[in-house]
Design a protein around this motif. Structure first.
Motif, PDB file in Angstrom:
ATOM      1  N   ASN A 189      16.269  39.312 -16.252  1.00 56.35           N
ATOM      2  CA  ASN A 189      17.181  38.384 -15.591  1.00 56.35           C
ATOM      3  C   ASN A 189      16.482  37.618 -14.469  1.00 56.35           C
ATOM      4  OD1 ASN A 189      17.468  39.805 -12.987  1.00 56.35           O
ATOM      5  ND2 ASN A 189      18.617  41.330 -14.145  1.00 56.35           N
ATOM      6  N   PHE A 190      17.091  36.514 -14.096  1.00 52.55           N
ATOM      7  CA  PHE A 190      16.472  35.607 -13.123  1.00 52.55           C
ATOM      8  C   PHE A 190      16.248  36.296 -11.780  1.00 52.55           C
ATOM      9  CE2 PHE A 190      16.443  32.422  -9.823  1.00 52.55           C
ATOM     10  CZ  PHE A 190      15.561  31.471 -10.316  1.00 52.55           C
ATOM     11  N   LYS A 191      17.191  37.123 -11.358  1.00 54.59           N
ATOM     12  CA  LYS A 191      17.074  37.746 -10.034  1.00 54.59           C
ATOM     13  C   LYS A 191      15.845  38.653  -9.946  1.00 54.59           C
ATOM     14  CE  LYS A 191      21.920  37.369  -8.714  1.00 54.59           C
ATOM     15  NZ  LYS A 191      23.159  38.062  -8.345  1.00 54.59           N
ATOM     16  N   THR A 192      15.545  39.366 -11.031  1.00 54.20           N
ATOM     17  CA  THR A 192      14.343  40.213 -11.043  1.00 54.20           C
ATOM     18  C   THR A 192      13.088  39.351 -10.973  1.00 54.20           C
ATOM     19  OG1 THR A 192      15.486  41.905 -12.339  1.00 54.20           O
ATOM     20  CG2 THR A 192      13.082  41.970 -12.340  1.00 54.20           C
ATOM     21  N   SER A 193      13.058  38.270 -11.768  1.00 50.60           N
ATOM     22  CA  SER A 193      11.910  37.358 -11.739  1.00 50.60           C
ATOM     23  C   SER A 193      11.756  36.748 -10.354  1.00 50.60           C
ATOM     24  CB  SER A 193      12.099  36.240 -12.769  1.00 50.60           C
ATOM     25  OG  SER A 193      12.243  36.770 -14.057  1.00 50.60           O
ATOM     26  N   ASP A 194      12.886  36.438  -9.735  1.00 52.59           N
ATOM     27  CA  ASP A 194      12.879  35.838  -8.404  1.00 52.59           C
ATOM     28  C   ASP A 194      12.332  36.816  -7.366  1.00 52.59           C
ATOM     29  OD1 ASP A 194      13.445  33.446  -7.079  1.00 52.59           O
ATOM     30  OD2 ASP A 194      15.317  34.236  -6.264  1.00 52.59           O
ATOM     31  N   ARG A 195      12.677  38.089  -7.527  1.00 52.27           N
ATOM     32  CA  ARG A 195      12.162  39.115  -6.603  1.00 52.27           C
ATOM     33  C   ARG A 195      10.642  39.238  -6.729  1.00 52.27           C
ATOM     34  NH1 ARG A 195      11.951  44.374  -7.720  1.00 52.27           N
ATOM     35  NH2 ARG A 195      13.472  44.171  -9.420  1.00 52.27           N
ATOM     36  N   ILE A 196      10.150  39.176  -7.962  1.00 49.40           N
ATOM     37  CA  ILE A 196       8.699  39.215  -8.176  1.00 49.40           C
ATOM     38  C   ILE A 196       8.051  37.990  -7.545  1.00 49.40           C
ATOM     39  CG2 ILE A 196       6.886  39.131  -9.944  1.00 49.40           C
ATOM     40  CD1 ILE A 196       8.824  40.715 -11.760  1.00 49.40           C
ATOM     41  N   ALA A 197       8.697  36.827  -7.703  1.00 48.37           N
ATOM     42  CA  ALA A 197       8.166  35.591  -7.125  1.00 48.37           C
ATOM     43  C   ALA A 197       8.058  35.705  -5.608  1.00 48.37           C
ATOM     44  CB  ALA A 197       9.052  34.414  -7.511  1.00 48.37           C
ATOM     45  N   ARG A 198       9.077  36.279  -5.002  1.00 44.56           N
ATOM     46  CA  ARG A 198       9.027  36.455  -3.542  1.00 44.56           C
ATOM     47  C   ARG A 198       7.903  37.401  -3.155  1.00 44.56           C
ATOM     48  NH1 ARG A 198      14.664  36.706  -3.977  1.00 44.56           N
ATOM     49  NH2 ARG A 198      14.689  38.955  -3.574  1.00 44.56           N
ATOM     50  N   LEU A 200       5.205  37.724  -4.654  1.00 45.22           N
ATOM     51  CA  LEU A 200       3.942  37.004  -4.834  1.00 45.22           C
ATOM     52  C   LEU A 200       3.810  35.846  -3.852  1.00 45.22           C
ATOM     53  CD1 LEU A 200       3.883  36.944  -8.747  1.00 45.22           C
ATOM     54  CD2 LEU A 200       2.421  38.321  -7.249  1.00 45.22           C
ATOM     55  N   GLY A 201       4.807  35.692  -2.962  1.00 44.25           N
ATOM     56  CA  GLY A 201       4.696  34.697  -1.895  1.00 44.25           C
ATOM     57  C   GLY A 201       5.179  33.303  -2.235  1.00 44.25           C
ATOM     58  N   ILE A 202       5.998  33.160  -3.276  1.00 43.04           N
ATOM     59  CA  ILE A 202       6.512  31.828  -3.623  1.00 43.04           C
ATOM     60  C   ILE A 202       7.673  31.474  -2.697  1.00 43.04           C
ATOM     61  CG2 ILE A 202       7.709  30.509  -5.425  1.00 43.04           C
ATOM     62  CD1 ILE A 202       5.990  32.022  -7.472  1.00 43.04           C
ATOM     63  N   ASP A 203       7.639  30.276  -2.102  1.00 43.58           N
ATOM     64  CA  ASP A 203       8.635  29.797  -1.134  1.00 43.58           C
ATOM     65  C   ASP A 203      10.017  29.704  -1.799  1.00 43.58           C
ATOM     66  OD1 ASP A 203      10.186  28.527   0.730  1.00 43.58           O
ATOM     67  OD2 ASP A 203       8.897  26.767   0.958  1.00 43.58           O
ATOM     68  N   PRO A 204      11.061  30.330  -1.204  1.00 40.62           N
ATOM     69  CA  PRO A 204      12.406  30.286  -1.796  1.00 40.62           C
ATOM     70  C   PRO A 204      12.957  28.875  -1.980  1.00 40.62           C
ATOM     71  CG  PRO A 204      12.306  31.948  -0.065  1.00 40.62           C
ATOM     72  CD  PRO A 204      11.020  31.187  -0.003  1.00 40.62           C
ATOM     73  N   LYS A 205      12.466  27.905  -1.182  1.00 37.81           N
ATOM     74  CA  LYS A 205      12.960  26.533  -1.292  1.00 37.81           C
ATOM     75  C   LYS A 205      11.983  25.624  -2.035  1.00 37.81           C
ATOM     76  CE  LYS A 205      16.061  26.605   2.670  1.00 37.81           C
ATOM     77  NZ  LYS A 205      16.453  25.953   3.947  1.00 37.81           N
ATOM     78  N   SER A 206      10.988  26.230  -2.664  1.00 33.48           N
ATOM     79  CA  SER A 206      10.016  25.400  -3.392  1.00 33.48           C
ATOM     80  C   SER A 206      10.695  24.735  -4.582  1.00 33.48           C
ATOM     81  CB  SER A 206       8.842  26.255  -3.885  1.00 33.48           C
ATOM     82  OG  SER A 206       9.256  27.083  -4.945  1.00 33.48           O
ATOM     83  N   LYS A 207      10.271  23.504  -4.862  1.00 32.50           N
ATOM     84  CA  LYS A 207      10.838  22.755  -5.988  1.00 32.50           C
ATOM     85  C   LYS A 207      10.574  23.496  -7.300  1.00 32.50           C
ATOM     86  CE  LYS A 207      10.860  18.355  -5.503  1.00 32.50           C
ATOM     87  NZ  LYS A 207      10.473  16.928  -5.435  1.00 32.50           N
TER      88      LYS A 207
END
Length: 736
Positions: A189-198, A200-207
């Motif tokens: 699910n997207f929320k799990t992928s989003d947690r991994i992204a965070r 890895l340091g990906i900006d929450p407001k990145s395009k």
């Protein structure tokens, strides 16, 4: 913290979903019990574990593992046991003994760096030797992937799917774009992928993140059957999902529009946002249908009355007037829709059309959306029918995952007439591909029951074509005399009209067994399958009786029904091998169903020619012949006599099929259908769901449950509203 190194002597328990394992480890001087999250460990492997001692009230002292690491075996005995564990595909106890005897302490080095030398051993050819080396390498890479995802709570099952999709570059792929994990082939699910992204340091407001979120929302809307979503609703969903402002979403939408990932269709009232592929499919389908419909073939109805008399005489049939009208329209029209319920003569009309056109020298091609539907079409008409995918000659590009159709605008289908059955199952993407491959001047005849459940994929093609009133449509309503003898057909029409069915007439084929509790419904269904139906009617439970249920979960859901039916129809036996996958224990002799199209899976037939081919399709059912732990495969014999080998890595394509959902039964037909009737979600317990279930039966229908809830289903006309723009686009195309 205690550290211990030893060989896994025995695995007492393992949860394949999350990797929690209890195992016995044998060290140089002692044995211990280790417990903890240790995915993908096998008997015979050597582990180095670290943790703390705990005391279990029943099992005594255990080492609670905090960290673990697989260590390659060092002694000859350990190497043999490691190889014999079945960890490496193609190596079992017998071949492990030969390999270790030949190469001794150099065994692991040979497998890892010089696998071709394994072909020096009798029974291992060069190809198999290289496969063993590749399997060893993949195990090593998979371990790295598991370790990478461990801190994010991704289960071993998902790790295997991720590695299967991305291969040895998995970790770099996910570091670059963790949102690739939401791909439907993986299903995280997207929320799990989003947690991994965070992480890895990906900006929450990145395009980059917001664009991924928008595409994720659009993809899930498409999975629910919609081809578009209103602009405001998309922004609302995306804002809630990502916790970002609408302004950020507007900027991302512009970026997606510029790179042609999405299309925004604007009118005075609102804006519709499409995934680009779905918008192009609607536009392409509408334009091509308008073009094909503009063709007329009036010359082919000369001497129609004499020709139709010849067909009736040859086939030994008498056509009603509305059937003759349908045949005549097929000869005249560029595109024709024939729609009607069971027993209204659709098959008779198709056969008559084929007879007339082939006698005039036209080449007629028949197709249906699924393998089972194509097989039914072949049996009903006496002419060969293919799946639509086969008709379009689906294949792979040099990139193995990129499916393409060889038949298209540049290389059209070679035929004068194309007849498609079970049109209610065709989604907008497949319809567009089909239309691309049909040349102007080719007749297109679309046959289906518009009251069946809509396609699993996005769109409602058949409904939209009829609703547009732009395509010539023949609606069949009359039930013919021979069909009136079947209560299955009579009751299907009654249900579809909102009327109560006729039940429990002796010597008939439609019965209701009253049961009030979910548990009693299940017990009765099991008894019907095992004892009552085979004794009374002689039907064979494993291949001729199909249980259909509206839901996946709960006492009368697919999961529990399959467990209960397996226990009596194919009980545990020491001579039958088993394979646990997710929450089901597959067993030799089980009935199973393919749940997605696999165009690359090879099959063989045990016929005189020894036929071979590729392609097993969503809805195909069969029996497990063999579970081979050494080769890590399951062998399935399908109902059409094809036999296919399933690598353990693609077991997510198989489901137990003692019971299946009504949705999964679309396009299929079974001698006997049993349906539980019980209280459930209003969105599922609908009239057209019940209608679809009843029309899957050929010889016998038995409903089991509470008659009050049968009335509730018949009165529930609710249909899930799907956003689709095909009807509007068709009208516009015809106005041009």
């Amino acid at each position: 913290m205690i550290t211990f190194e030893g060989i896994i002597e025995d695995i007492i328990f393992t949860n394949e979903i999350n990797g929690y394992t209890v195992c016995e480890l044998k060290g140089d001087d002692e044995s211990i019990t280790a417990v903890g999250f240790m995915p993908f460990v096998n008997v015979g492997e050597m582990l180095k574990v670290s943790g703390n001692w705990v005391t279990h009230p029943d099992y005594g002292e255990q080492l609670k593992v905090e960290l673990y690491k697989k260590v390659l075996p060092k002694t000859v005995e350990a190497m043999e046991r490691y190889l014999a564990s079945g960890l490496i595909k193609g190596v079992g106890p017998a071949s492990a003994k030969k390999i270790v005897k030949k190469f001794g302490e150099d065994t692991i080095n040979i497998i890892e760096f010089h696998p071709e030398k394994l072909s020096e051993i009798k029974g291992i050819n060069h190809e198999k030797a290289l496969r063993i080396g590749q399997a060893f390498y993949e195990q090593k890479e998979l371990r790295n992937v598991v370790m990478f995802f461990q801190e994010y709570g991704i289960s071993p099952t998902y790790c295997a799917k991720i590695y299967q999709l991305f291969g040895e570059g998995t970790i770099n792929e996910i570091r670059n774009n963790p949102y690739k994990l939401t791909d439907e082939k993986i299903g995280i699910n997207f929320k799990t992928s989003d947690r991994i992204a965070r992480g890895l340091g990906i900006d929450p407001k990145s395009k980059f993140r917001i664009c991924s979120g928008i595409k994720y929302v659009l993809s899930h809307i498409a999975m629910d059957g919609h081809t578009f979503v209103e602009d405001a609703r998309l922004k609302e969903h995306t804002s809630q999902l990502l916790d970002v402002e609408i302004d950020n979403i507007n900027d991302a939408l512009i970026s997606l529009l510029m790179d042609k990932s999405i299309y925004i269709e604007r009118d005075n009232a609102s804006s519709r946002v499409y995934l680009n592929s779905l918008y192009n499919s609607e536009v392409g389908a509408a334009r091509k249908l308008a073009e094909l419909s503009s063709m007329k073939f009036k010359g082919d109805i000369r001497d129609f009355d004499e020709k139709i008399l010849e067909v009736q005489k040859r086939e030994g049939i008498v056509l009603a007037q509305n059937q003759k009208d349908a045949v005549k329209e097929a000869l005249v029209s560029g595109v024709l829709i024939i729609t009607g319920g069971p027993g209204t003569g659709k098959t008779t009309i198709i056969k008559s059309i084929i007879n007339l056109l082939t006698s005039e020298g036209y080449e007629v091609l028949l197709a249906a959306p699924t393998g089972r539907a194509a097989k039914r079409m072949t049996e009903a008409t006496g002419f060969e029918a293919k799946t639509i995918h086969r008709l379009l000659e689906i294949g792979y590009t040099s990139k193995e995952d990129d499916l393409v159709f060889a038949k298209n605008e540049a290389n059209p289908i070679d035929g004068d007439v194309v007849i498609i059955d079970e049109m209610s199952m065709v989604d907008i993407l497949l319809m567009n591909h089909l239309l691309k491959a049909i040349e102007p001047g080719t007749r297109l005849i679309l046959v289906g029951d518009v009251d069946q459940l809509p396609s699993v994929g996005p769109g409602k093609v058949l409904q939209d074509l009829i609703k547009s009133e732009m395509i010539k449509t023949v609606k069949l309503k009359e039930i013919f005399r021979q069909a009136e003898q079947s209560l299955i057909i009579v009751n299907a029409h009654k249900i579809n009209n909102g009327e109560k069915p006729v039940l429990n007439y002796k010597e008939k084929d439609f019965f209701f067994v009253t049961r009030n509790s979910a548990e009693d419904i299940v017990k009765t269904i099991v008894d019907l399958c095992v004892r009552r139906i085979p004794i009374t009617y002689g039907f064979e439970p494993m291949r001729e009786i199909q249980v259909l249920t509206p839901v996946r979960k709960g006492v009368v859901g697919v999961g529990n029904l399959n467990t209960e039916l397996q226990a009596v129809l194919n009980p545990k036996d020491k001579n039958k091998k088993e394979k646990l996958f997710r929450d089901f224990l597959f067993r030799e002799g089980d009935r199973v169903m393919q749940i997605k199209n696999n165009y690359n899976l090879r099959w063989k037939k045990q016929d005189a020619e020894g036929s071979e081919g590729t392609g097993v399709f969503n809805g195909d059912t069969g029996i497990i012949l063999e579970i081979d732990d050494e080769e890590q495969k399951i062998v399935v014999s399908f109902d059409d006599d094809k036999t296919a080998d399933y690598d353990f890595s693609i077991l997510d394509e198989l489901e137990p099929a003692f019971a299946v959902t009504i949705h999964k039964s679309q396009g299929s037909e079974f001698p006997v259908v049993i349906v539980p009737i019980f209280p459930g979600p209003q969105v599922l317990m609908t009239r057209n769901l019940l209608y679809t279930a009843v029309t899957r039966a050929r010889n016998l229908v038995i409903l089991v449950g509470n008659k009050d809830y049968l009335d509730v289903m018949i009165n529930n006309e609710r249909e899930t509203n799907r956003n689709s723009g095909l009807a509007d686009k068709l009208r516009k195309c015809f106005m041009l």
